[in-house]
Scaffold this motif. Structure first.
Motif, PDB file in Angstrom:
ATOM      1  N   VAL A  62       0.864  -1.226   0.036  1.00 37.16           N
ATOM      2  CA  VAL A  62       0.094  -0.066   0.057  1.00 37.16           C
ATOM      3  C   VAL A  62       0.848   1.116   0.056  1.00 37.16           C
ATOM      4  CG1 VAL A  62      -1.889  -1.043   1.233  1.00 37.16           C
ATOM      5  CG2 VAL A  62      -0.116  -0.064   2.438  1.00 37.16           C
ATOM      6  N   GLY A  63       0.495   2.206  -0.679  1.00 38.87           N
ATOM      7  CA  GLY A  63       1.257   3.567  -0.606  1.00 38.87           C
ATOM      8  C   GLY A  63       0.870   4.668   0.337  1.00 38.87           C
ATOM      9  N   GLY A  64       0.099   4.504   1.227  1.00 40.58           N
ATOM     10  CA  GLY A  64      -0.213   5.224   2.216  1.00 40.58           C
ATOM     11  C   GLY A  64      -1.406   6.053   1.870  1.00 40.58           C
ATOM     12  N   GLY A  65      -1.916   6.997   2.589  1.00 39.15           N
ATOM     13  CA  GLY A  65      -3.188   7.662   2.593  1.00 39.15           C
ATOM     14  C   GLY A  65      -4.317   7.121   2.764  1.00 39.15           C
ATOM     15  N   VAL A  66      -5.543   6.855   1.953  1.00 39.30           N
ATOM     16  CA  VAL A  66      -6.591   6.200   2.088  1.00 39.30           C
ATOM     17  C   VAL A  66      -6.482   4.802   1.778  1.00 39.30           C
ATOM     18  CG1 VAL A  66      -9.045   5.792   1.116  1.00 39.30           C
ATOM     19  CG2 VAL A  66      -8.141   8.138   1.570  1.00 39.30           C
ATOM     20  N   GLN A  67      -5.486   4.378   1.184  1.00 43.18           N
ATOM     21  CA  GLN A  67      -5.170   3.205   0.924  1.00 43.18           C
ATOM     22  C   GLN A  67      -4.587   2.258   2.254  1.00 43.18           C
ATOM     23  OE1 GLN A  67      -1.984   1.920  -2.114  1.00 43.18           O
ATOM     24  NE2 GLN A  67      -2.189   4.012  -2.738  1.00 43.18           N
ATOM     25  N   SER A  68      -3.920   3.051   3.340  1.00 42.38           N
ATOM     26  CA  SER A  68      -3.849   2.416   4.466  1.00 42.38           C
ATOM     27  C   SER A  68      -4.970   2.183   5.222  1.00 42.38           C
ATOM     28  CB  SER A  68      -2.899   3.300   5.220  1.00 42.38           C
ATOM     29  OG  SER A  68      -1.631   3.622   4.447  1.00 42.38           O
ATOM     30  N   VAL A  69      -5.894   3.200   5.183  1.00 44.92           N
ATOM     31  CA  VAL A  69      -7.414   2.862   5.766  1.00 44.92           C
ATOM     32  C   VAL A  69      -8.042   1.622   5.208  1.00 44.92           C
ATOM     33  CG1 VAL A  69      -9.434   4.041   6.407  1.00 44.92           C
ATOM     34  CG2 VAL A  69      -7.433   5.458   6.151  1.00 44.92           C
ATOM     35  N   LEU A  70      -8.077   1.596   3.856  1.00 45.25           N
ATOM     36  CA  LEU A  70      -8.766   0.442   3.249  1.00 45.25           C
ATOM     37  C   LEU A  70      -7.911  -1.031   3.739  1.00 45.25           C
ATOM     38  CD1 LEU A  70      -9.144   1.720  -0.391  1.00 45.25           C
ATOM     39  CD2 LEU A  70     -11.237   1.296   1.368  1.00 45.25           C
ATOM     40  N   ALA A  71      -6.716  -0.904   3.726  1.00 43.58           N
ATOM     41  CA  ALA A  71      -5.854  -1.990   3.913  1.00 43.58           C
ATOM     42  C   ALA A  71      -6.304  -2.647   5.673  1.00 43.58           C
ATOM     43  CB  ALA A  71      -4.367  -1.968   4.006  1.00 43.58           C
ATOM     44  N   GLU A  72      -6.314  -1.725   6.304  1.00 41.93           N
ATOM     45  CA  GLU A  72      -6.687  -2.008   7.982  1.00 41.93           C
ATOM     46  C   GLU A  72      -8.139  -2.642   7.828  1.00 41.93           C
ATOM     47  OE1 GLU A  72      -7.126   0.196  12.295  1.00 41.93           O
ATOM     48  OE2 GLU A  72      -6.022   1.383  10.511  1.00 41.93           O
ATOM     49  N   ARG A  73      -8.989  -1.952   7.233  1.00 40.87           N
ATOM     50  CA  ARG A  73     -10.650  -2.540   7.206  1.00 40.87           C
ATOM     51  C   ARG A  73     -10.556  -3.803   6.512  1.00 40.87           C
ATOM     52  NH1 ARG A  73     -14.948   1.885   7.043  1.00 40.87           N
ATOM     53  NH2 ARG A  73     -14.202   3.446   8.836  1.00 40.87           N
ATOM     54  N   MET A  74      -9.688  -4.230   5.522  1.00 40.20           N
ATOM     55  CA  MET A  74      -9.737  -5.324   4.929  1.00 40.20           C
ATOM     56  C   MET A  74      -8.862  -6.430   5.763  1.00 40.20           C
ATOM     57  SD  MET A  74      -9.082  -4.087   0.871  1.00 40.20           S
ATOM     58  CE  MET A  74      -9.972  -2.733   0.001  1.00 40.20           C
ATOM     59  N   HIS A  75      -8.242  -6.139   6.767  1.00 42.32           N
ATOM     60  CA  HIS A  75      -7.528  -6.775   7.464  1.00 42.32           C
ATOM     61  C   HIS A  75      -6.429  -7.578   6.728  1.00 42.32           C
ATOM     62  CE1 HIS A  75     -10.467  -6.329  10.553  1.00 42.32           C
ATOM     63  NE2 HIS A  75     -11.514  -6.984   9.670  1.00 42.32           N
ATOM     64  N   VAL A  76      -5.849  -6.906   5.680  1.00 42.26           N
ATOM     65  CA  VAL A  76      -4.512  -7.395   5.003  1.00 42.26           C
ATOM     66  C   VAL A  76      -3.348  -7.162   5.615  1.00 42.26           C
ATOM     67  CG1 VAL A  76      -5.849  -7.172   2.746  1.00 42.26           C
ATOM     68  CG2 VAL A  76      -4.173  -5.381   3.482  1.00 42.26           C
ATOM     69  N   THR A  77      -2.334  -7.640   5.567  1.00 43.89           N
ATOM     70  CA  THR A  77      -1.113  -7.140   5.912  1.00 43.89           C
ATOM     71  C   THR A  77      -0.062  -6.215   5.208  1.00 43.89           C
ATOM     72  OG1 THR A  77      -0.552  -9.613   6.984  1.00 43.89           O
ATOM     73  CG2 THR A  77       1.346  -8.226   6.462  1.00 43.89           C
ATOM     74  N   ALA A  78      -0.426  -4.904   5.391  1.00 50.23           N
ATOM     75  CA  ALA A  78       0.138  -4.097   4.795  1.00 50.23           C
ATOM     76  C   ALA A  78       1.645  -3.820   4.600  1.00 50.23           C
ATOM     77  CB  ALA A  78      -0.426  -2.498   5.024  1.00 50.23           C
ATOM     78  N   VAL A  79       2.074  -3.631   3.251  1.00 48.00           N
ATOM     79  CA  VAL A  79       3.518  -3.386   3.286  1.00 48.00           C
ATOM     80  C   VAL A  79       3.821  -2.062   2.669  1.00 48.00           C
ATOM     81  CG1 VAL A  79       5.808  -4.521   2.276  1.00 48.00           C
ATOM     82  CG2 VAL A  79       3.765  -5.962   3.136  1.00 48.00           C
ATOM     83  N   GLY A  80       4.527  -1.321   3.184  1.00 41.50           N
ATOM     84  CA  GLY A  80       4.856  -0.011   2.522  1.00 41.50           C
ATOM     85  C   GLY A  80       6.354  -0.134   1.710  1.00 41.50           C
ATOM     86  N   ALA A  81       6.010   0.676   0.445  1.00 41.21           N
ATOM     87  CA  ALA A  81       6.995   0.817  -0.344  1.00 41.21           C
ATOM     88  C   ALA A  81       6.782   1.543  -1.467  1.00 41.21           C
ATOM     89  CB  ALA A  81       7.690  -0.584  -0.949  1.00 41.21           C
ATOM     90  N   PRO A  82       7.596   2.313  -2.119  1.00 42.01           N
ATOM     91  CA  PRO A  82       7.491   3.117  -3.322  1.00 42.01           C
ATOM     92  C   PRO A  82       7.107   2.526  -4.415  1.00 42.01           C
ATOM     93  CG  PRO A  82       9.640   3.722  -2.237  1.00 42.01           C
ATOM     94  CD  PRO A  82       9.115   2.420  -1.403  1.00 42.01           C
ATOM     95  N   ALA A  83       6.138   2.860  -5.325  1.00 39.22           N
ATOM     96  CA  ALA A  83       5.787   2.213  -6.425  1.00 39.22           C
ATOM     97  C   ALA A  83       6.659   1.471  -7.272  1.00 39.22           C
ATOM     98  CB  ALA A  83       4.808   3.113  -7.147  1.00 39.22           C
ATOM     99  N   PRO A  84       7.962   2.058  -7.546  1.00 35.73           N
ATOM    100  CA  PRO A  84       8.721   1.435  -8.505  1.00 35.73           C
ATOM    101  C   PRO A  84       9.322  -0.001  -7.755  1.00 35.73           C
ATOM    102  CG  PRO A  84       9.250   3.703  -8.417  1.00 35.73           C
ATOM    103  CD  PRO A  84       8.339   3.584  -7.317  1.00 35.73           C
ATOM    104  N   LYS A  85       9.227  -0.461  -6.453  1.00 35.81           N
ATOM    105  CA  LYS A  85       9.715  -1.435  -5.986  1.00 35.81           C
ATOM    106  C   LYS A  85       8.886  -2.536  -5.897  1.00 35.81           C
ATOM    107  CE  LYS A  85      13.523   0.532  -4.030  1.00 35.81           C
ATOM    108  NZ  LYS A  85      14.777   0.354  -4.600  1.00 35.81           N
ATOM    109  N   VAL A  86       7.573  -2.325  -6.547  1.00 27.47           N
ATOM    110  CA  VAL A  86       6.455  -3.323  -6.692  1.00 27.47           C
ATOM    111  C   VAL A  86       6.832  -4.377  -7.419  1.00 27.47           C
ATOM    112  CG1 VAL A  86       4.232  -3.716  -7.188  1.00 27.47           C
ATOM    113  CG2 VAL A  86       4.561  -1.842  -5.739  1.00 27.47           C
TER     114      VAL A  86
END
Length: 347
Positions: free
Chosen positions: A173-197
């Motif tokens: 997830v890239g932060g912002g609203v994505q982080s809120v969605l990830a928490e509500r979806m109960h995923v294991t969120a991993v932060g990283a810049p897009a070019p690393k994906v």
């Protein structure tokens, strides 16, 4: 003894030298505006937005200001500070990379906007100018554009039939609203810049990612994912700002400062959004060509009903989160949606 002929010859030499100096003066007064950028060369921002704006700037200033685009190898979150410090004169970045500082532009990231990047970008710029600017979240920077990428989707290696399938998955997830969605979806969120994906998916560090369709082509996700799950109104948007160093702008001649601003603002924001929309269309085609299965979830499907339940209360949570910014957040959100959904691109 100096003759009249010699005097005339000397005078002519002085005039020729002065004329030559006058003719070459613009070359010496040319100003270079250095832009720091961080996405791949094929991304719409680097392939279309910066080159187009550079041309606009040069034409508007009659060649007195030229734009030089330079690659930045650091984390994109540092670009806000690098421009503020004068390392670069201008740049852009994603608000979600700096948690806590840029809360207001995330107004456009809320789920279900149901439009493309151009409409969302114009709406964000207008609302920023009317409601958000005076909160000074960009203190130390001069914002000259706001834009979004297209709707975010779920790119995975395995098929997703319901949100319960996502629980426990490692999702970038890239932060912002994505982080809120990830928490509500109960995923294991991993932060990283897009070019690393790409590398993270290839190595199995993550199972999937939340990103717009463009990245099927630009980040070559079509090589490392098998499915894209697309919700009816889009899952979220991602917000970015384009900014310059205020001191750089102050040092320009007034006519050049005015000219740069004339080709920025809503004009730049709309162009950026339009370029990212085109990138999404190319990403869609690249995914199809590679055999990636694109699952369009209908409004009647289980996942749509689950998503509606999952996002309940998010608007109010965002409004509460920006109370300290002293803006009419609820009214700004209503107006943003109205502008975005009624926006008609210029023909």
């Amino acid at each position: 003894m100096i003759t009249m002929k010699h005097r005339l010859k000397s005078a002519m030499s002085v005039l020729i030298l002065a004329a030559g100096a006058a003719m070459t003066a613009p070359a010496y007064s040319e100003t270079i505006l250095r832009v720091g950028t961080w996405l791949p060369p094929t991304n719409a921002q680097n392939a279309v937005v910066w080159p187009t704006w550079a041309k606009w700037v040069e034409e508007a200033t009659e060649g007195r200001v030229k734009v030089k685009i330079e690659n930045s190898s650091g984390h994109p979150k540092t670009l806000f500070q690098l421009v503020e410090d004068g390392v670069y004169d201008a740049s852009f970045s994603y608000h979600g990379y700096v948690p806590g500082r840029f809360k207001l532009p995330q107004i456009v990231e809320q789920p279900g906007l149901g439009v493309g990047a151009e409409a969302a970008s114009v709406a964000l710029w207008r609302v920023y100018e009317k409601y958000l600017k005076d909160a000074n979240e960009f203190d130390g920077l001069e914002v000259i554009g706001m834009f979004t990428h297209g709707p975010g989707h779920i790119h995975t290696k395995k098929p997703i039939d319901s949100f319960s399938d996502l629980e426990g998955m490692k999702i970038r997830v890239g932060g912002g609203v994505q982080s809120v969605l990830a928490e509500r979806m109960h995923v294991t969120a991993v932060g990283a810049p897009a070019p690393k994906v790409y590398e993270m998916l290839q190595q199995g560090v993550i199972d999937g990612v939340f990103l717009p369709m463009m990245e099927q082509k630009v980040l070559r996700l079509n090589e490392v994912t098998n499915y894209v799950t697309v919700l009816p109104e889009g899952m979220y948007m991602g917000s970015f700002s384009i900014f310059v160093n205020p001191e750089f702008m102050e040092d320009l001649e007034p006519r050049d400062r005015k000219a740069i601003l004339a080709v920025s603002g809503e004009k730049l924001s709309a162009m950026a959004g339009r370029a990212w929309d085109a990138g999404d269309a190319e990403g869609y085609q690249a995914a199809k060509a590679a055999g990636v299965k694109i699952v369009h979830v209908s409004a009647k499907d289980l996942m749509s009903r689950q998503f509606e339940k999952l996002i309940q209360g998010m608007d109010q949570e965002w409004i509460e989160s920006v109370k300290d910014r002293d803006v009419n957040a609820a009214e700004a959100l209503r107006e943003l949606r109205k502008i975005a959904r009624s926006y008609q691109p210029a023909q």
